[in-house]
Write an enzyme that holds these catalytic residues in place. Structure first.
Site, mmCIF file in Angstrom:
data_model
loop_
_atom_site.group_PDB
_atom_site.id
_atom_site.type_symbol
_atom_site.label_atom_id
_atom_site.label_comp_id
_atom_site.label_asym_id
_atom_site.label_seq_id
_atom_site.Cartn_x
_atom_site.Cartn_y
_atom_site.Cartn_z
ATOM 1 N N SER A 99 -11.032 -2.786 1.645
ATOM 2 C CA SER A 99 -10.572 -3.267 3.029
ATOM 3 C C SER A 99 -11.769 -4.188 3.700
ATOM 4 O O SER A 99 -12.773 -4.127 3.530
ATOM 5 C CB SER A 99 -10.079 -2.114 3.999
ATOM 6 O OG SER A 99 -9.365 -1.639 3.354
HETATM 7 N N1 SAH Z 1 -9.990 2.265 1.855
HETATM 8 C C1 SAH Z 1 -10.019 1.663 0.514
HETATM 9 C C2 SAH Z 1 -9.115 0.384 0.541
HETATM 10 C C3 SAH Z 1 -8.333 0.708 -0.654
HETATM 11 S S1 SAH Z 1 -6.664 -0.261 -0.893
HETATM 12 C C4 SAH Z 1 -11.382 0.950 0.305
HETATM 13 O O1 SAH Z 1 -12.214 1.215 1.147
HETATM 14 O O2 SAH Z 1 -11.684 0.614 -0.791
HETATM 15 C C5 SAH Z 1 -5.553 0.900 -0.805
HETATM 16 C C6 SAH Z 1 -5.686 1.950 -1.984
HETATM 17 O O3 SAH Z 1 -4.552 2.684 -1.798
HETATM 18 C C7 SAH Z 1 -5.408 1.251 -3.446
HETATM 19 O O4 SAH Z 1 -6.563 1.672 -3.927
HETATM 20 C C8 SAH Z 1 -4.114 1.952 -3.858
HETATM 21 O O5 SAH Z 1 -4.294 2.323 -5.025
HETATM 22 C C9 SAH Z 1 -4.195 3.347 -3.143
HETATM 23 N N2 SAH Z 1 -2.676 3.978 -2.548
HETATM 24 C C10 SAH Z 1 -1.660 3.115 -2.732
HETATM 25 N N3 SAH Z 1 -0.629 4.118 -2.643
HETATM 26 C C11 SAH Z 1 -1.285 5.267 -2.767
HETATM 27 C C12 SAH Z 1 -0.656 6.764 -2.524
HETATM 28 N N4 SAH Z 1 0.666 6.875 -2.131
HETATM 29 N N5 SAH Z 1 -1.745 7.751 -2.590
HETATM 30 C C13 SAH Z 1 -3.081 7.510 -2.898
HETATM 31 N N6 SAH Z 1 -3.337 6.185 -2.864
HETATM 32 C C14 SAH Z 1 -2.573 5.086 -2.829
#
Ligand code: SAH
Length: 205
Positions: free
Chosen positions: A51
């Site tokens: 993000s």
């Molecule tokens: N906070 C993260 C942002 C990652 S983007 C960072 O700082 O890098 C969102 C992430 O959520 C992705 O890696 C995706 O695979 C994950 N995601 C999506 N649905 C999910 C779920 N139901 N449970 C766990 N992770 C999930």
């Protein structure tokens, strides 16, 4: 980057210090090293992104973390948001559905010595065996309020989650459990990759 966060309205000294302390370059891909402190989301593989720093700071500020808080981070991705939460003094459990991302994040967070436990699983259902939590952050967009997560808050606990979708993007929403009642407030528009799971979007889109 800190200047940009202040311009974006982030005020909490604890959050600004945490953002200054966590090396974002350790969470981006080698090709993006030079952009690590630019205020934008960057690819982390598997069609996911780390993000934008301002969004992470806004979410973490809204969590109102205190030392020793038991916190859940849903959507580990690179592990960056979990790292900032831990740098604010929380013990963090972080859930990621894609095993390869969870493994990479666990390794990175371990190398930095941060207090984050990374688990693989469907974060739309939370982590009932670890509940209740003082704070829960969701780093992906939910189609509606994830009820399982709201139910895993301790009295006084905060859940911050982007809700909505479609062409308008999402609304960053905070829910607080106060006197046994859920109180929600809108923190403004945002845009995230979808939360995919049993109480979220389905994987086929
Ligand atoms: N906070 C993260 C942002 C990652 S983007 C960072 O700082 O890098 C969102 C992430 O959520 C992705 O890696 C995706 O695979 C994950 N995601 C999506 N649905 C999910 C779920 N139901 N449970 C766990 N992770 C999930």
């Amino acid at each position: 980057m800190l200047e940009r966060l202040r311009e974006g309205g982030v005020r909490d000294p604890r959050v600004l210090a945490a953002m200054a302390a966590v090396p974002r370059e350790a969470f981006v891909q080698p090709a993006d090293q030079l952009d690590a402190y630019v205020d934008r989301a960057l690819p982390i593989g598997h069609n996911q992104t780390i993000s934008q720093p301002l969004m992470v700071a806004i979410i973490v500020e809204a969590l109102e973390l205190r030392d020793g808080d038991h916190a859940l981070d849903v959507g580990t991705g690179s592990g960056y948001q979990a790292a900032v939460m831990a740098a604010c003094g929380a013990h963090v459990v972080s859930l990621e559905r894609i095993p390869e991302l969870a493994a990479g994040a666990a390794e990175r967070l371990g190398a930095l010595g941060l207090d984050v436990e990374v688990l693989t699983g469907d974060g739309s259902l939370g982590a009932p065996e670890r509940a209740p939590f003082d704070a829960i952050a969701v780093g992906a967009a939910a189609p509606r309020l994830p009820l399982a997560l709201a139910r895993q808050l301790r009295e006084g606990g905060r859940l911050v989650v982007p809700i909505g979708g479609g062409y308008q993007g999402e609304e960053l929403t905070r829910l607080r459990l106060t006197g046994g009642t859920w109180i929600t407030e809108s923190l403004g528009p945002c845009r995230f990759v979808p939360l995919i799971g049993a109480d979220a979007y389905d994987a086929t889109g």
